[in-house]
Enzyme design. Structure first.
Site, PDB file in Angstrom:
ATOM      1  N   LEU A  10      52.223  13.116  45.696  1.00 29.01           N
ATOM      2  CA  LEU A  10      52.089  12.341  44.464  1.00 29.01           C
ATOM      3  C   LEU A  10      50.953  12.945  43.642  1.00 29.01           C
ATOM      4  CD1 LEU A  10      52.342   8.811  46.075  1.00 29.01           C
ATOM      5  CD2 LEU A  10      54.136  10.028  44.807  1.00 29.01           C
ATOM      6  N   SER A  11      50.883  12.601  42.367  1.00 28.13           N
ATOM      7  CA  SER A  11      49.806  13.154  41.543  1.00 28.13           C
ATOM      8  C   SER A  11      48.439  12.746  42.070  1.00 28.13           C
ATOM      9  CB  SER A  11      49.973  12.757  40.076  1.00 28.13           C
ATOM     10  OG  SER A  11      50.004  11.356  39.945  1.00 28.13           O
ATOM     11  N   GLU A  12      48.300  11.515  42.565  1.00 25.49           N
ATOM     12  CA  GLU A  12      47.067  11.053  43.204  1.00 25.49           C
ATOM     13  C   GLU A  12      47.417  10.074  44.320  1.00 25.49           C
ATOM     14  OE1 GLU A  12      45.597  11.406  38.780  1.00 25.49           O
ATOM     15  OE2 GLU A  12      46.879   9.864  39.619  1.00 25.49           O
ATOM     16  N   THR A  13      46.678  10.145  45.406  1.00 17.97           N
ATOM     17  CA  THR A  13      46.801   9.204  46.510  1.00 17.97           C
ATOM     18  C   THR A  13      45.417   8.628  46.769  1.00 17.97           C
ATOM     19  OG1 THR A  13      48.607  10.493  47.485  1.00 17.97           O
ATOM     20  CG2 THR A  13      47.462   8.943  48.939  1.00 17.97           C
ATOM     21  N   PHE A  30      42.824  11.684  46.283  1.00 14.11           N
ATOM     22  CA  PHE A  30      43.271  13.053  46.549  1.00 14.11           C
ATOM     23  C   PHE A  30      44.514  13.385  45.738  1.00 14.11           C
ATOM     24  CE2 PHE A  30      40.813  11.881  50.203  1.00 14.11           C
ATOM     25  CZ  PHE A  30      40.211  13.046  50.637  1.00 14.11           C
TER      26      PHE A  30
END
Length: 130
Positions: A10-13, A30
């Site tokens: 995903l773009s951000e976790t 992340f």
């Protein structure tokens, strides 16, 4: 955490960790390739989930960080009045419509307050097994 973020892709976790220094929670963010020191959308999403769990659901992960400055800009340039609530719609094009509300109070030379409001919904839940 980096390996999990890379797997999710995903773009951000966001990972929520126990609080430090008197806070309510600590988060680490992340991308699939690196840790970020800060990112607005994932922080707002995490705040919503944490608030919901505590019975106080925090904000919509739409671009709330831009809504307040937009209200100030519109008021300073006469497109909205100081104290007037504006409605901001976004995300319909990608199937994630959202609506935010913002208001700037004060004058062009002295902003007294900026308020941003909205709502959020959970779109997915999951669990990881080690």
């Amino acid at each position: 955490m980096q390996r999990i973020a890379r797997e999710f892709n995903l773009s951000e976790t966001v990972f929520v960790l126990p609080p430090q220094d008197g806070g309510d929670a600590r988060v680490r963010i992340f991308t699939p390739s690196l840790e970020l020191p800060f990112a607005g959308h994932p922080v707002l999403g995490a705040a919503f989930v944490l608030g919901e769990a505590a019975g106080t659901p925090a904000e919509d992960p739409a671009t709330g960080s831009a809504a307040g400055p937009l209200a100030v800009h519109l008021a300073r340039h006469g497109r909205a009045g100081f104290g007037q609530e504006i409605e901001i719609s976004q995300g319909a094009e990608i199937g994630r419509p959202s609506r935010l509300y913002a208001r700037a109070t004060g004058t062009a030379g002295r902003i007294e307050a900026v308020e941003v409001a909205g709502a959020a919904v959970v779109v997915a839940r999951g669990e990881l097994d080690a």
